[in-house]
Scaffold this motif. Structure first.
Motif, PDB file in Angstrom:
ATOM      1  N   ALA A 172     -63.421   6.362   7.512  1.00 18.32           N
ATOM      2  CA  ALA A 172     -63.540   5.788   8.857  1.00 18.32           C
ATOM      3  C   ALA A 172     -62.987   4.373   8.903  1.00 18.32           C
ATOM      4  CB  ALA A 172     -65.004   5.777   9.289  1.00 18.32           C
ATOM      5  N   THR A 174     -59.801   1.818   8.530  1.00 18.69           N
ATOM      6  CA  THR A 174     -58.336   1.890   8.574  1.00 18.69           C
ATOM      7  C   THR A 174     -57.692   1.397   7.264  1.00 18.69           C
ATOM      8  OG1 THR A 174     -58.370  -0.228   9.716  1.00 18.69           O
ATOM      9  CG2 THR A 174     -58.075   1.712  11.080  1.00 18.69           C
ATOM     10  N   GLY A 260     -62.006  13.929  16.616  1.00 16.25           N
ATOM     11  CA  GLY A 260     -61.276  12.752  17.092  1.00 16.25           C
ATOM     12  C   GLY A 260     -59.795  13.050  17.195  1.00 16.25           C
ATOM     13  N   ALA A 261     -59.000  11.989  17.344  1.00 14.25           N
ATOM     14  CA  ALA A 261     -57.554  12.184  17.441  1.00 14.25           C
ATOM     15  C   ALA A 261     -56.990  12.380  16.035  1.00 14.25           C
ATOM     16  CB  ALA A 261     -56.933  10.958  18.094  1.00 14.25           C
ATOM     17  N   SER A 264     -56.731  10.037  12.670  1.00 12.41           N
ATOM     18  CA  SER A 264     -57.825   9.078  12.786  1.00 12.41           C
ATOM     19  C   SER A 264     -58.187   8.519  11.403  1.00 12.41           C
ATOM     20  CB  SER A 264     -59.025   9.812  13.396  1.00 12.41           C
ATOM     21  OG  SER A 264     -60.127   8.986  13.480  1.00 12.41           O
ATOM     22  N   PRO A 265     -58.673   7.299  11.286  1.00 19.24           N
ATOM     23  CA  PRO A 265     -58.970   6.337  12.347  1.00 19.24           C
ATOM     24  C   PRO A 265     -57.736   5.525  12.774  1.00 19.24           C
ATOM     25  CG  PRO A 265     -59.672   5.477  10.214  1.00 19.24           C
ATOM     26  CD  PRO A 265     -59.141   6.839   9.964  1.00 19.24           C
ATOM     27  N   ALA A 266     -57.567   5.432  14.052  1.00 16.22           N
ATOM     28  CA  ALA A 266     -56.516   4.608  14.682  1.00 16.22           C
ATOM     29  C   ALA A 266     -55.122   4.871  14.105  1.00 16.22           C
ATOM     30  CB  ALA A 266     -56.874   3.129  14.548  1.00 16.22           C
ATOM     31  N   GLY A 267     -54.834   6.117  13.778  1.00 18.68           N
ATOM     32  CA  GLY A 267     -53.497   6.470  13.269  1.00 18.68           C
ATOM     33  C   GLY A 267     -53.285   6.093  11.813  1.00 18.68           C
TER      34      GLY A 267
END
Lengths: 315, 410
Positions: A172, A174, A260-261, A264-267
């Motif tokens: 989780a 980055t 999530g996307a 993830s997390p944030a690409g």
């Protein structure tokens, strides 16, 4: 060209005659061979070549899943858009990072494990099984277990804290998520490398080691001058396959990105495959996705070619 | 020549055998023999995601449908999660293996409707013998005057509190505004427990946005001042340590965090009832309307059955949907917390689910999600930007986050 075995008798060269593809196929010497591989060739053409050609065509089209009949030829637009998208380069960079971290590590680890289980030690069968189990275990299952192990406050995150890593949930965060993916890949793939190396090690003639021992070679010398050259072709195979699999890594990332996307997390865990999947499948823009896949194909092709060239040159 | 012929014949035989193996036997039989077609039930496949209790209801429906519709054989396919459902469906549609009938929510349906993947039901309603006047929430599924789903349920979002933990903390009356929530969350946060879990997910973010008088305006008002205020409130709660994401403590979604007593408050929905019954039956919770930012508003969730455009047996698929929204089946869904679409069952919902009584007023004011047409792209971008700040420490302000998302949807 002629080959002479001794002075009294020489073998005449086989009269070479240029054959057409069909006559080669029909030749009774080749026929059985062709027939044996025919089912594979048909399935290969059906499952690989046809989709590849389709993907190639689609990559020049503006095409959506929802309206496949309305596909429009747009030339190189998809490629231009991809090459203008910073997210694509971020995905390529992440894929390269995974490969650069994981492939050398798991190759060396695989070789070391193979050397270990190739010794005359007690319970080597158990070790072989233990080392190989992660490779045959479901990737999602392994990822789920690792996700529990690398949660904030667990033994492992505290242990890595000694080396300066933060006590955070790795997948989780980055900063750690990509390393987490690489660790997963190494854990699963090292067993495969071990099995391949083990097969290669068992082919190395024992008398070479004995002769080297008589000549006073140390264990390191034997490894350096006998083992390594013998397993070199296998190393090329292991590195090539692991590189391709490293680029194709998907299941682990999908499991991390659950709920999530993707990426993830944030690409932080986006790769070339997740990029393709996101655009081609999730956003239903199959033309754009196909172009990404084609670029991906050429990236792998070039890297594999360079690997082969590098190892062949050293040979 | 003889050799060439024999090789050619063997090749043709191999190809024919393989292609015959790939053929669809069922299709051939029913297309050529009308007698078989009339006596053999048509198979309708239903795709859905949901809880174990939902699965149980559908398994029973598989057994019961033949008594009402002997012409239909129902097959069910459960997807592990909503995300996997939305990710898998496009590929299945392209490959022609998607279910005929799908249960989904209005949250993600707009993109599919706009892209023409669902069959408008208007032409099928009469042959299937469906009476739309029996249902509530019909208009939620109407786009450009066409009906796209048979509604199953309509229910506003909720705010859930772990009642035992709340009372133990001696905090008194339940919070009505986000400021009160934040103040309480700070007091409730300990080493092992967080005051509130905020899942970085479009559904939850949208409820904050709506409670501040904002909305996404189908992509036109993503960075409106109201939306910025709402997102800022979320960031503030993370910053002061009272909020946590499920992921950062190793959980998949907010429900898991709540069920494991790791957070006292969360936004959620009726599905919590079914889930908590399985995951933590001893947990006492209260369900309230989503707290007020500046206004009373929250999202209105509606489940519905849609028929895929490329699906087979569309009339039978709608008949199946009609069966699955009959009193008998929906009564079972009422028990697991669904507010049924059937008008005849409306009054029963709050009798069977008194724990949702406080949410009743929200039925009047809750509204649709209003995501942009490129819904999945929007959701991904919104999550990415928020995760970058909350999990990646990018220190972007709410304004910068929403401006970045807005850029993609000009």
């Amino acid at each position: 060209m002629s080959v002479s075995r001794n002075n009294s008798k020489s073998i005449q060269p086989y009269p070479y005659k240029k054959q057409s593809w069909f006559s080669s196929f029909a030749d009774s010497d080749n026929k059985v061979g062709w027939l044996f591989i025919l089912p594979f060739l048909i399935l290969w053409a059906w499952w690989f070549f046809y989709p590849f050609v389709q993907s190639f065509i689609r990559s020049f089209q503006d095409m959506n899943f929802a309206a496949m009949d309305e596909a429009k030829f747009i030339g190189l637009n998809n490629f231009i858009q991809i090459l203008q998208d910073p997210e694509f380069f971020q995905a390529v960079l992440h894929s390269l990072q995974i490969v650069l971290i994981a492939v050398p590590t798991q190759t060396i680890l695989g070789l070391l494990m193979a050397l270990l289980v190739n010794q005359k030690i007690k319970g080597k069968g158990i070790f072989r099984t233990i080392f190989f189990i992660p490779y045959i275990t479901s990737q999602i299952a392994v990822t789920t277990v690792f996700m529990m192990l690398f949660k904030q406050g667990t033994f492992l995150t505290n242990f890595f804290g000694i080396f300066g890593f933060g006590d955070v949930t790795w997948f989780a965060d980055t900063s750690y998520a990509l390393i987490f993916v690489a660790i997963l890949f190494i854990f699963q793939q090292a067993g495969f490398s071990m099995i391949v190396y083990l097969a290669a090690l068992q082919e190395v003639p024992k008398d070479l080691y004995e002769a080297a021992g008589i000549d006073g070679a140390s264990k390191w010398d034997k490894f350096r001058y006998i083992t390594v050259p013998f397993v070199k072709p296998i190393s090329f195979f292991v590195i090539s396959v692991s590189t391709i699999l490293g680029f194709q890594i998907y299941d682990q990332i999908a499991a991390i990105s659950r709920y999530g996307a993707l990426g993830s997390p944030a690409g932080a865990t986006s790769t070339v495959v997740t990029y393709f999947y996101q655009h081609g499948i999730r956003y239903m823009n199959i033309g754009y996705g196909s172009a990404a896949v084609l670029l991906f194909f050429f990236i792998i092709l070039i890297i594999t070619f360079l690997q082969k060239k590098l190892l062949d040159d050293k040979e | 020549m003889k050799k060439k012929m024999s090789v050619l014949l063997i090749t043709m035989l191999t190809i024919t055998t393989i292609l015959a193996g790939c053929g669809n036997k069922e299709k051939t039989t029913s297309a050529t023999d009308p007698a078989v077609k009339s006596t053999t039930p048509v198979t309708v496949s239903l795709g859905f995601w949901g809880t174990a209790q939902d699965l149980g209801i559908y398994q029973q429906a598989v057994k019961d449908i033949s008594a009402v519709h002997p012409n239909i054989k129902l097959e069910i396919k459960q997807y592990p999660s909503s995300e996997q459902f939305w990710n898998t469906l496009p590929g299945e549609i392209a490959a022609g293996v998607a279910p005929d009938l799908i249960k989904l929510t209005n949250e993600g349906a707009f993109e599919y409707i706009h892209k023409g993947l669902f069959e408008p039901l208007d032409e099928l309603i009469k042959p299937a013998g469906v009476d739309l006047s029996l249902y509530n929430g019909v208009d939620i599924w109407k786009v450009d005057g066409k009906q796209y789903a048979l509604p199953i349920s309509t229910m506003p979002a909720m705010f859930l509190i772990n009642d035992d933990m709340w009372k133990k903390a001696g905090l008194g009356a339940y919070p009505k505004t986000w400021d009160e929530v934040q103040a309480a969350a700070k007091k409730l946060t300990t080493k092992d427990v967080h005051g509130i879990v905020i899942n970085i997910d479009a559904f939850h973010i949208t409820n904050y946005v709506k409670s501040y008088g904002g909305d996404w305006g189908y992509g036109k008002t993503i960075n409106s001042p109201e939306n910025v205020k709402a997102v800022q409130k979320i960031l503030d709660m993370y910053k002061d340590g009272s909020a946590v994401t499920p992921k950062s403590i190793g959980y998949g979604w907010d429900g898991e965090v709540f069920a494991n007593n790791k957070a006292v408050m969360t936004t959620g929905g009726y599905w919590y009832k079914g889930y908590l019954k399985e995951a933590n039956p001893d947990l006492h919770y209260v369900a309230l309307p989503v707290p007020e930012g500046t206004v009373h508003n929250s999202t209105m969730h509606s489940d519905g059955y849609v028929v895929l455009k490329d699906g087979k047996n569309k009339v039978e698929a709608l008949q199946t949907a009609s069966f699955l929204t009959s009193e008998k089946v929906l009564t079972e869904f009422v028990k697991v917390g669904n507010n049924p679409s059937l008008k005849s069952l409306s009054s029963k919902f709050f009798e069977v689910n008194p724990e949702f009584d406080a949410v009743k007023p929200a039925i009047e004011y809750s509204t649709d999600f209003q995501y942009p047409i490129e819904t999945k792209k929007f959701i991904d971008e919104l999550i990415k930007q928020l995760e970058g700040t909350i999990l990646g420490g990018s220190n972007k302000t709410a304004q910068e986050i929403l401006d970045k998302v807005q850029e993609q949807f000009k």
